[in-house]
Design a protein around this motif. Structure first.
Motif, PDB file in Angstrom:
ATOM      1  N   GLU A   7       2.836  -3.790  -6.118  1.00  0.00           N
ATOM      2  CA  GLU A   7       2.901  -4.953  -5.228  1.00  0.00           C
ATOM      3  C   GLU A   7       3.869  -4.668  -4.083  1.00  0.00           C
ATOM      4  OE1 GLU A   7       1.094  -7.778  -5.471  1.00  0.00           O
ATOM      5  OE2 GLU A   7       0.063  -6.788  -7.134  1.00  0.00           O
ATOM      6  N   THR A   9       6.684  -5.194  -1.255  1.00  0.00           N
ATOM      7  CA  THR A   9       7.901  -5.992  -1.179  1.00  0.00           C
ATOM      8  C   THR A   9       8.431  -5.887   0.248  1.00  0.00           C
ATOM      9  OG1 THR A   9      10.039  -6.393  -2.219  1.00  0.00           O
ATOM     10  CG2 THR A   9       9.362  -4.119  -2.065  1.00  0.00           C
ATOM     11  N   CYS A  10       9.684  -6.126   0.474  1.00  0.00           N
ATOM     12  CA  CYS A  10      10.244  -6.112   1.828  1.00  0.00           C
ATOM     13  C   CYS A  10      10.190  -4.713   2.445  1.00  0.00           C
ATOM     14  CB  CYS A  10      11.672  -6.625   1.804  1.00  0.00           C
ATOM     15  SG  CYS A  10      12.784  -5.632   0.811  1.00  0.00           S
ATOM     16  N   PRO A  16       6.547  -1.211   3.703  1.00  0.00           N
ATOM     17  CA  PRO A  16       7.127  -1.947   2.580  1.00  0.00           C
ATOM     18  C   PRO A  16       7.352  -1.070   1.354  1.00  0.00           C
ATOM     19  CG  PRO A  16       4.789  -2.427   2.747  1.00  0.00           C
ATOM     20  CD  PRO A  16       5.153  -1.573   3.939  1.00  0.00           C
ATOM     21  N   ARG A  18       7.232  -0.717  -2.721  1.00  0.00           N
ATOM     22  CA  ARG A  18       6.209  -1.161  -3.660  1.00  0.00           C
ATOM     23  C   ARG A  18       6.809  -1.227  -5.047  1.00  0.00           C
ATOM     24  NH1 ARG A  18       1.887  -1.758  -0.549  1.00  0.00           N
ATOM     25  NH2 ARG A  18       0.580  -2.216  -2.319  1.00  0.00           N
ATOM     26  N   VAL A  19       6.523  -2.305  -5.747  1.00  0.00           N
ATOM     27  CA  VAL A  19       7.013  -2.475  -7.112  1.00  0.00           C
ATOM     28  C   VAL A  19       5.877  -2.124  -8.060  1.00  0.00           C
ATOM     29  CG1 VAL A  19       7.903  -4.101  -8.813  1.00  0.00           C
ATOM     30  CG2 VAL A  19       8.614  -4.296  -6.424  1.00  0.00           C
ATOM     31  N   LEU A  77      10.660   0.631  -8.299  1.00  0.00           N
ATOM     32  CA  LEU A  77      10.545   0.327  -6.880  1.00  0.00           C
ATOM     33  C   LEU A  77      10.428   1.653  -6.166  1.00  0.00           C
ATOM     34  CD1 LEU A  77      10.709  -1.578  -4.422  1.00  0.00           C
ATOM     35  CD2 LEU A  77      13.193  -1.277  -4.513  1.00  0.00           C
TER      36      LEU A  77
END
Length: 81
Positions: A7, A9-10, A16, A18-19, A77
């Motif tokens: 997913e 993220t910032c 971005p 990614r998690v 992350l």
């Protein structure tokens, strides 16, 4: 996994972060277990070069890191920097 897995993220560096959920980390671990750094180097045709030795070392470190995260049921992350 590195560019589109997990997913977003910032913004952390070049896009971005990614998690990766613990489930995805486990899938990544299974995939990495199948890869042998020596085989990859042979495919590149420069087996034994200093640069490939450097990359093999870091690849092994990555495999171990992902293995530990999968074993501990942890998320990761990831980002390009």
């Amino acid at each position: 996994f590195l560019l589109h897995g997990g997913e977003p993220t910032c913004d952390l560096a070049y896009g971005p972060g990614r998690v990766l959920s613990p489930r995805l980390v486990k899938h990544w671990n299974v995939f990495l277990k199948k890869l042998n750094p020596d085989d990859i180097c042979r495919r590149c045709g420069e087996e034994g070069s200093n640069e490939l030795t450097y990359h093999k070392l870091h690849f092994r470190s990555l495999k171990y890191f992902v293995h530990l995260a999968a074993k501990r049921d942890e998320a990761l992350l990831i980002y390009l920097g």
